[in-house]
Design a protein around this motif. Structure first.
Motif, PDB file in Angstrom:
ATOM      1  N   ILE A  88      -4.268 -16.767  -0.694  1.00 58.30           N
ATOM      2  CA  ILE A  88      -5.215 -15.469  -2.035  1.00 58.30           C
ATOM      3  C   ILE A  88      -5.828 -14.978  -1.282  1.00 58.30           C
ATOM      4  N   ASP A  89      -6.126 -14.688  -0.266  1.00 56.91           N
ATOM      5  CA  ASP A  89      -6.857 -13.567   0.638  1.00 56.91           C
ATOM      6  C   ASP A  89      -5.636 -12.738   1.075  1.00 56.91           C
ATOM      7  N   HIS A  90      -5.230 -12.822   1.077  1.00 61.21           N
ATOM      8  CA  HIS A  90      -3.429 -11.609   1.332  1.00 61.21           C
ATOM      9  C   HIS A  90      -3.385 -11.082  -0.207  1.00 61.21           C
ATOM     10  N   VAL A  91      -3.332 -12.067  -1.232  1.00 59.42           N
ATOM     11  CA  VAL A  91      -2.753 -11.526  -2.353  1.00 59.42           C
ATOM     12  C   VAL A  91      -3.891 -10.611  -3.147  1.00 59.42           C
ATOM     13  N   ARG A  92      -5.526 -11.400  -2.380  1.00 57.77           N
ATOM     14  CA  ARG A  92      -6.334 -10.796  -3.087  1.00 57.77           C
ATOM     15  C   ARG A  92      -6.968  -9.252  -2.327  1.00 57.77           C
ATOM     16  N   LYS A  93      -6.267  -9.225  -1.343  1.00 58.48           N
ATOM     17  CA  LYS A  93      -5.912  -7.655  -0.398  1.00 58.48           C
ATOM     18  C   LYS A  93      -5.082  -6.758  -0.923  1.00 58.48           C
ATOM     19  N   ALA A  94      -3.780  -6.937  -1.260  1.00 56.74           N
ATOM     20  CA  ALA A  94      -2.918  -6.755  -0.824  1.00 56.74           C
ATOM     21  C   ALA A  94      -2.809  -6.186  -2.715  1.00 56.74           C
ATOM     22  N   GLN A  95      -3.376  -6.481  -3.809  1.00 56.74           N
ATOM     23  CA  GLN A  95      -3.554  -6.339  -5.252  1.00 56.74           C
ATOM     24  C   GLN A  95      -1.765  -6.025  -5.669  1.00 56.74           C
ATOM     25  N   PRO A  96      -1.124  -6.382  -5.553  1.00 56.17           N
ATOM     26  CA  PRO A  96       0.100  -5.873  -5.919  1.00 56.17           C
ATOM     27  C   PRO A  96      -0.371  -5.737  -7.402  1.00 56.17           C
ATOM     28  N   ASP A  97       1.122  -5.246  -7.808  1.00 52.08           N
ATOM     29  CA  ASP A  97       1.182  -4.977  -9.636  1.00 52.08           C
ATOM     30  C   ASP A  97       1.585  -5.577 -10.321  1.00 52.08           C
ATOM     31  N   ILE A  98       2.146  -6.886  -9.828  1.00 58.50           N
ATOM     32  CA  ILE A  98       2.459  -8.546 -10.912  1.00 58.50           C
ATOM     33  C   ILE A  98       2.785  -9.596  -9.006  1.00 58.50           C
ATOM     34  N   PHE A  99       2.736 -10.689  -9.153  1.00 62.86           N
ATOM     35  CA  PHE A  99       3.184 -11.632  -8.402  1.00 62.86           C
ATOM     36  C   PHE A  99       3.304 -12.995  -9.355  1.00 62.86           C
ATOM     37  N   PHE A 100       4.456 -12.953  -9.340  1.00 59.81           N
ATOM     38  CA  PHE A 100       4.876 -14.552  -9.649  1.00 59.81           C
ATOM     39  C   PHE A 100       4.848 -15.572  -8.918  1.00 59.81           C
ATOM     40  N   ALA A 121       0.692  -1.254   0.349  1.00 56.32           N
ATOM     41  CA  ALA A 121       0.193   0.038   0.157  1.00 56.32           C
ATOM     42  C   ALA A 121       0.973   0.935  -0.229  1.00 56.32           C
ATOM     43  N   MET A 122       2.116   1.140   0.735  1.00 59.56           N
ATOM     44  CA  MET A 122       2.921   2.125   0.690  1.00 59.56           C
ATOM     45  C   MET A 122       3.297   2.573  -0.526  1.00 59.56           C
ATOM     46  N   SER A 123       3.715   1.959  -1.266  1.00 60.30           N
ATOM     47  CA  SER A 123       4.486   1.667  -2.624  1.00 60.30           C
ATOM     48  C   SER A 123       3.517   2.321  -3.368  1.00 60.30           C
ATOM     49  N   ARG A 124       2.350   1.654  -3.840  1.00 65.38           N
ATOM     50  CA  ARG A 124       1.328   2.152  -4.656  1.00 65.38           C
ATOM     51  C   ARG A 124       0.974   3.398  -4.222  1.00 65.38           C
ATOM     52  N   ALA A 125       1.021   4.349  -2.778  1.00 63.38           N
ATOM     53  CA  ALA A 125       0.971   5.539  -2.651  1.00 63.38           C
ATOM     54  C   ALA A 125       2.094   6.149  -3.050  1.00 63.38           C
ATOM     55  N   ARG A 126       3.318   6.009  -3.629  1.00 72.16           N
ATOM     56  CA  ARG A 126       4.070   6.363  -4.346  1.00 72.16           C
ATOM     57  C   ARG A 126       4.913   6.167  -5.647  1.00 72.16           C
ATOM     58  N   ASN A 127       3.575   5.446  -5.961  1.00 69.19           N
ATOM     59  CA  ASN A 127       3.167   5.137  -7.515  1.00 69.19           C
ATOM     60  C   ASN A 127       4.534   4.515  -7.920  1.00 69.19           C
ATOM     61  N   ILE A 128       4.891   3.420  -7.052  1.00 73.24           N
ATOM     62  CA  ILE A 128       5.986   2.737  -7.230  1.00 73.24           C
ATOM     63  C   ILE A 128       5.579   1.229  -6.743  1.00 73.24           C
ATOM     64  N   GLN A 129       5.245   0.547  -8.428  1.00 72.42           N
ATOM     65  CA  GLN A 129       4.749  -0.358  -8.622  1.00 72.42           C
ATOM     66  C   GLN A 129       5.808  -1.604  -7.276  1.00 72.42           C
ATOM     67  N   SER A 130       4.664  -2.997  -6.812  1.00 72.67           N
ATOM     68  CA  SER A 130       4.701  -3.737  -6.818  1.00 72.67           C
ATOM     69  C   SER A 130       4.702  -4.984  -6.969  1.00 72.67           C
ATOM     70  N   GLY A 131       6.148  -5.223  -6.903  1.00 74.88           N
ATOM     71  CA  GLY A 131       6.509  -7.067  -7.313  1.00 74.88           C
ATOM     72  C   GLY A 131       5.808  -8.002  -5.847  1.00 74.88           C
ATOM     73  N   MET A 132       5.313  -9.479  -6.570  1.00 71.89           N
ATOM     74  CA  MET A 132       5.046 -10.743  -4.507  1.00 71.89           C
ATOM     75  C   MET A 132       5.825 -11.550  -5.488  1.00 71.89           C
ATOM     76  N   PHE A 133       6.758 -11.863  -4.767  1.00 78.29           N
ATOM     77  CA  PHE A 133       7.217 -13.818  -5.469  1.00 78.29           C
ATOM     78  C   PHE A 133       6.387 -14.949  -4.108  1.00 78.29           C
ATOM     79  N   LEU A 134       5.826 -14.676  -4.799  1.00 76.31           N
ATOM     80  CA  LEU A 134       4.914 -16.685  -3.511  1.00 76.31           C
ATOM     81  C   LEU A 134       5.743 -18.068  -4.091  1.00 76.31           C
TER      82      LEU A 134
END
Ligand code: B12
Ligand code: SF4
Length: 467
Positions: A360-372, A331-344
């Motif tokens: 699933i719940d975590h990624v659904r809530k967090a909504q990173p820009d990309i996840f692998f 969320a803090m990254s998004r607020a600064r227009n920094i994309q976030s990526g997650m490894f799962l």
């Protein structure tokens, strides 16, 4: 004939997946070795395989006067490294291997044709090895005295010498020998496929954290940083020399030391330097101040290792991070227009259906820009590997496979994780759709169908385990 030829076993054009991605980066490990050895009076060449071919490398090995060949190997390139070793030995080369994988499989690499396996950082060990090989190429009594190597003696017995201390002052080391390869081709390849040319550099070595599945083969649990001023010197040179549009900071955890980031940002600011870049961090090493600094520096994407949405599982990985910290960091990254990526990761030891639901719940809530996502695999030498060693079944001969092709007995089937993955993607997409206020009924219907099918698949395969 040079004193040493360095190479690695990564052939971009042989890898259909990587050819779709087309984001090649320079092999920094061998370039660091090259500059160190050249500075110490050795004649070193690099055969960069990234844009070349197996045939061209083999031709080179077979047609040049044989000397000493140093090969970098990691988890993905083992089979290639083994094949290169075979061809080189046959053509009369003496082979030394190093990098993140060989130390974990020293005996196997030696039996496959390496004369020495180098553990950890290679600079000082290679300097000593090359000196000894030059002075006494045949009488090898010195072998037992070189710290940080393993070898087979004349009767084929395995010997591993005591480890070598790490380089005390990284700032006294030369920058990687980028001129030894065609780095412009890397930048141009990026630009051609992504509209922006990229370069990589490192600001530190090693990570002190203890995530159980992560390899610490080369740097142990240590962490050494370079002087931020010296890093900015290197980056300034890179910008002038290669005019990249973006950069990749290849550190394990870029924001580990907040004071360092402040000094680095201040120096970049003082010199008026700015380059968009991406990097990897941990949620617990990010806060409002760090993200402000990263945004100011030009960070456009930050990879926040996340692994799982289940706190129980994160704790069992010794990850040292809370799910909420990851949520906050995104969320803090998004607020600064920094994309976030997650490894799962799917299928870590002890994972149950409720952990999958939590992810699933975590990624659904967090909504990173990309996840692998990856189905977890044990890297030899890690605590995770040791923990499940008794359940591991090698699917192909060692020299033709990797630690990714190991079966874990008793774990769910690949199909099961494929359904989990589809469920994750559809649920995240559905949440995105809801947030975007789009109410296209056909999209909604399709996603709900996908979710139902994935759930059915999960239920149907829930009892299937790897035999
Ligand atoms: C950046 C990075 C990437 C980038 C690569 C882009 C790039 N080139 O910058 C990306 C994101 C693409 C990536 C992908 C992957 N990576 Co990666 N990556 C790294 C990372 C963080 C930094 C690499 C680096 O530049 N290191 C700095 C240099 C200086 O260190 P070095 O290469 O180890 O070199 C030193 C020694 O190894 C030795 N040495 C090196 N070569 C040689 C050769 C000889 C002859 C000798 C004697 C010594 C020697 O001396 C060098 C100088 O001291 C490392 C972790 C790390 N901190 O090293 C993981 C790491 C290399 N990656 C790893 C993995 C598993 C992967 C993936 C398989 C992940 C995945 N699931 O897809 C893929 C594989 C990609 C591929 N096709 O090879 C593992 C490898 C484990 C193993 N046993 O091989 C590491 C160690 C991470 C970890 N801790 O688990 N990675
Ligand atoms: S996964 Fe990242 S934070 Fe964890 S030990 Fe490895 S490099 Fe460090």
């Amino acid at each position: 004939m040079a004193d040493l030829l360095l190479t690695h076993g990564y052939f971009l054009y042989e890898d259909p997946k990587e050819m779709q991605i087309m984001k090649p980066y320079a092999p920094l490990g061998i370039l660091y070795l090259c500059s160190h050895l050249r500075q110490n009076g050795f004649d070193v060449d690099v055969f960069d395989t990234t844009f070349s071919s197996r045939t061209a490398l083999f031709h080179h090995l077979q047609s040049e006067t044989p000397g000493v060949l140093g090969i970098y190997a990691n988890l993905m390139t083992r089979a290639n490294a083994v094949e290169i070793m075979g061809v080189a030995r046959q053509a009369g080369w003496r082979v030394i291997v190093g990098g993140p994988e060989p130390g974990a499989y020293a005996q196997e690499y030696l039996e496959a044709g390496a004369e020495f396996v180098v553990f950890g950082e290679g600079e000082a060990t290679m300097q000593e090895l090359l000196t000894a090989l030059r002075e006494h190429p045949d009488a090898l009594a010195w072998r037992s005295k070189i710290a940080g190597v393993a070898y087979l003696d004349d009767s084929g017995r395995f010997h591993q010498n005591p480890p070598r201390g790490q380089i005390a002052d990284l700032d006294a080391q030369p920058w990687p020998a980028r001129h030894a390869i065609d780095l412009h081709r890397y930048v141009d390849t990026w630009r051609e496929h992504h509209g922006q040319g990229s370069v990589n550099f490192i600001t530190a070595r090693g990570c002190p954290y203890k995530c159980r599945w992560c390899s610490h083969q080369v740097y142990g649990q240590t962490h050494r940083r370079r002087n931020p001023i010296k890093v900015v010197d290197e980056l300034e040179w890179l910008l002038t020399e290669y005019t990249p549009d973006i950069a990749w900071v290849s550190d394990d955890v870029f924001t580990i030391n907040h004071q360092w980031i402040r000094q680095y940002a201040a120096e970049m600011h003082r010199r008026g330097l700015h380059i968009p870049f991406e990097c990897i961090s941990r949620a617990d090493r990010l806060n409002e101040e760090m993200l402000d600094l990263l945004a100011e520096l030009g960070c456009f994407r930050i990879w926040i290792g996340s692994e799982s949405g289940s706190q129980r599982l994160l704790d069992s990985m010794d990850r040292g991070v809370k799910v909420e910290q990851v949520q906050r960091a995104v969320a803090m990254s998004r607020a600064r227009n920094i994309q976030s990526g997650m490894f799962l990761m799917w299928g870590y030891e002890g994972e149950e259906m409720q952990d999958i639901e939590a992810t699933i719940d975590h990624v659904r809530k967090a909504q990173p820009d990309i996840f692998f996502t990856t189905v977890s695999y044990p890297i030899k030498g890690t605590p995770y590997y040791s923990e499940i060693q008794s359940k591991l079944v090698q699917l192909k001969p060692w020299g033709q496979s990797s630690d990714r092709e190991i079966k874990i007995q008793g774990r769910h089937s690949r199909d099961y994780y494929a359904h989990a993955d589809k469920l994750l993607r559809a649920e995240v997409q559905l949440a995105r759709l809801a947030q975007s206020n789009s109410n296209d009924p056909s999209d909604l219907h399709q996603l709900k169908m996908q979710i139902a099918t994935a759930r059915q698949g999960l239920a149907a395969t829930a009892t299937e385990v790897e035999a």
